[in-house]
Design an enzyme around this catalytic site. Sequence first.
Site, short mmCIF file in Angstrom:
data_model
loop_
_atom_site.label_atom_id
_atom_site.label_comp_id
_atom_site.label_asym_id
_atom_site.label_seq_id
_atom_site.Cartn_x
_atom_site.Cartn_y
_atom_site.Cartn_z
N LYS A 23 0.80 -1.22 0.00
CA LYS A 23 0.00 0.00 0.00
C LYS A 23 0.84 1.28 0.00
O LYS A 23 0.31 2.36 -0.25
CB LYS A 23 -0.95 0.01 1.21
CG LYS A 23 -1.90 -1.17 1.26
CD LYS A 23 -2.84 -1.22 0.08
CE LYS A 23 -3.85 -2.35 0.26
NZ LYS A 23 -4.93 -2.30 -0.71
N SER B 282 -2.94 -12.33 4.31
CA SER B 282 -3.21 -12.13 2.89
C SER B 282 -2.13 -12.77 2.03
O SER B 282 -2.42 -13.34 0.97
CB SER B 282 -3.34 -10.64 2.57
OG SER B 282 -2.20 -9.93 2.99
#
Length: 394
Positions: free
Chosen positions: A86, A334
């Site tokens: 991110k 994830s």
Amino acid sequence: LKPLEAERILTIAARLTPRAFATGIHGRMWQQGWQRRGRDRRPLPCIQRHHEDGGADAVVKVNRLAPEGVNLYVKLEYFNPLSSVKDRLALAIIEAAEASGELKPGGTVIEATSGNTGIALAMVCAQRGYKFVAVIAASFSVERRKIMRMLGAQVVVTPAPLGGTGMVQKAEELAAKHGFFLARQFESEANAAYHKKTTGPEILEAFARAGLKLDYWVTGYGTGGTFTGTGEAIRAGSPGTKIILSEPKTAPLVTSGKPQERKEVLGKFGAPAASHPEWKAHPIQGWTPNFIPKVCEDGLKQKLHDEVILVDGKESMETAINLAKKEGIFCGVSGGATVLAALEVCKKAPKGANILAMVPDTAERYMSTPLFEAIEAEMNSEEKALFDSTPLGK
């Protein structure tokens, strides 16, 4: 690691502060962004170089978990400055807002986040002199809130039952009331565009340098920026690569084929109007919010993916733990989920196939979650026996 060798880099550099990170590594790497007017502060948005004896690699081979006959690689996005994929979209969104004039000097940025985007935005805002407000659901790990606050952010926590749409709506309300710049990670074109410019080419260049064909690329989705942007680059540069998208078994939003209801917010269309009907709670933080983000939908409309693989949350955590214990790859749930999907690909891939899976972040973001539930802090009986095997401390 030998198939993906290139110039050697210092292991320690990957974990340094942004400014030291910029000056500690040299060579042909990304030198863009991260610069505030009048100051030369350019931490690299990612590490792209590899070396053959361990350390700060961006792409590494999975040696023990993958079945024989195929080659499984992972792209470790936790080598970005604040340890997740991110960091890329945070930089992209802030730079785009500065260029458009939407974000003015001394302004306040606000965003709904599961944690990693908020941490990345807090970092960029701290460096460039903006205030940052994160809106996060109570279901996400507390260490993410603490990291954002340490970076100078304010953190607004929404009730867990409201899910992703609840924190998005709260961020929209606060932006409208206080005149904050809403980052819109789930709708911003800058998100996918940055991955198309950086992540995709990095992957293609890494495999080209090694003289390897990329047969499969596997990813999940949070905002969908990695899937759409990287997928566009891979589809253009390596048309024969099969793109595999993954999502939780308990939240098969894309698999269902049911459309996501959307609305206009602050003059822009695309925000989720309601929770997707197929969503149910799952333990893969950062993956598959309770709506299909517009950025992800953009990739779906282009039919970038060849297949969708559903994964189990518990098995994803087990895979993350196995990656740590057997491969030394310290990733979050994830990452475990994406590798779990990649292992399914390995089972049916032809002999000699090369598969690459994305690993978005580090396990350090999950210390208070079920991922670490079975990891004890105190000595077990075997460790106590080892302690007692010498006189000190008895």
